[in-house]
Design a protein around this motif. Structure first.
Motif, short mmCIF file in Angstrom:
data_model
loop_
_atom_site.label_atom_id
_atom_site.label_comp_id
_atom_site.label_asym_id
_atom_site.label_seq_id
_atom_site.Cartn_x
_atom_site.Cartn_y
_atom_site.Cartn_z
N VAL A 1 63.18 48.49 34.45
CA VAL A 1 62.92 47.07 34.18
C VAL A 1 61.50 46.68 34.60
CG1 VAL A 1 65.33 46.34 34.31
CG2 VAL A 1 63.97 46.47 36.41
N LYS A 2 60.65 47.69 34.72
CA LYS A 2 59.28 47.42 35.13
C LYS A 2 58.55 46.65 34.04
CE LYS A 2 55.18 49.75 36.95
NZ LYS A 2 54.57 51.07 37.29
N ALA A 3 57.96 45.54 34.43
CA ALA A 3 57.28 44.68 33.46
C ALA A 3 55.93 45.27 33.07
CB ALA A 3 57.09 43.28 34.03
N ILE A 4 55.43 44.82 31.93
CA ILE A 4 54.10 45.25 31.46
C ILE A 4 53.04 44.73 32.43
CG2 ILE A 4 52.45 45.06 29.56
CD1 ILE A 4 54.84 44.64 27.70
N ARG A 5 52.02 45.53 32.64
CA ARG A 5 50.96 45.13 33.56
C ARG A 5 50.30 43.84 33.11
NH1 ARG A 5 47.73 50.76 35.04
NH2 ARG A 5 49.48 51.82 36.08
N GLY A 6 49.95 43.05 34.08
CA GLY A 6 49.31 41.78 33.79
C GLY A 6 49.54 40.82 34.93
#
Length: 243
Positions: free
Chosen positions: A91-96
């Protein structure tokens, strides 16, 4: 377009002192609306979280398994919700520019499409037994470590019982060690009454093995280690049915 598996679901971003929960509701036109709330991890607030989910007809929950912090949430929601416990890498979110709200929305979005593989959560009784057995394993490890410390102290004190006896912590060896600790200046004591069974045949070797000196520092260390070992052993006896 990805299939909507859970039209109403919730993604929960878990922290030590608080959680951020987002309910994602998808209508028949595949338009999703989001409602986000933050709750503390005190039981009262977690019950409020459960009530909030119930009021919004949300039973499908996805929780990120952050350390042990997910367990209090799971304890409260388990009776009324279908919980998917997600490994953080899934569930790791996209970098930002990440925020807790964005993370919870991301978890909810993944879950509504059924994209999050859930970790196995055994039934409550199995979890309790497993927790107890893990603790027992640690106690056994502690006892083994203390035995090693005692053996090291004997070695540096020129007491080489381990070279003669098969078990330094057997009945005869412990009796000899106890005498050495209580009477450090008694180098020529008669240890024969302390021997049992096959140890009687090793009298000459034992006499050579205990020809050493346990100084005050090593004596204190050995005494503390033996005391700790006894405490662990008593815990086994006292909790025999559990362990």
């Amino acid at each position: 377009m990805l299939k909507i598996v859970y039209p109403i679901c919730c993604g929960i971003d878990v922290h030590k002192n608080f959680v951020v929960a987002t309910i994602a509701t998808t209508d028949r036109e595949n338009i999703t609306t989001y409602r986000t709330k933050r709750f503390s991890t005190f039981t009262k607030d977690l019950r409020a979280l459960a009530l909030w989910l119930s009021n919004n007809q949300c039973v499908h929950i996805c929780i990120e398994s952050t350390g042990k912090y997910w367990i209090p949430i799971h304890n409260i929601l388990e009776p009324s919700c279908q919980i998917t416990l997600a490994h953080p890498k899934y569930v790791k979110a996209i970098r930002g520019k990440k925020t807790d709200k964005k993370d919870s929305i991301w978890i909810a979005d993944l879950h509504k499409h059924g994209l999050v593989p859930g970790s196995f959560i055994p039934p409550a009784d199995i979890r309790e037994i497993r927790d107890l057995l893990r603790y027992r394993s640690k106690l056994v490890s502690f006892a083994s470590s203390e035995k090693n410390r005692v053996q090291n102290s004997l070695t540096v004190s020129n007491i080489m019982l381990s070279s003669v006896v098969s078990d330094t912590f057997g009945k005869s060896a412990l009796a000899i060690l106890s005498h050495l600790l209580k009477h450090p200046d008694d180098q020529d004591f008669d240890f024969r009454p302390l021997l049992h069974g096959s140890m009687l045949k090793k009298q000459n070797d034992i006499a050579l093995a205990i020809d050493g000196t346990i100084n005050d520092i090593q004596a204190v260390k050995i005494t503390l280690c033996l005391s700790h070992m006894d405490d662990i052993k008593r815990s086994y006896v006292a909790r025999g049915t559990a362990f």
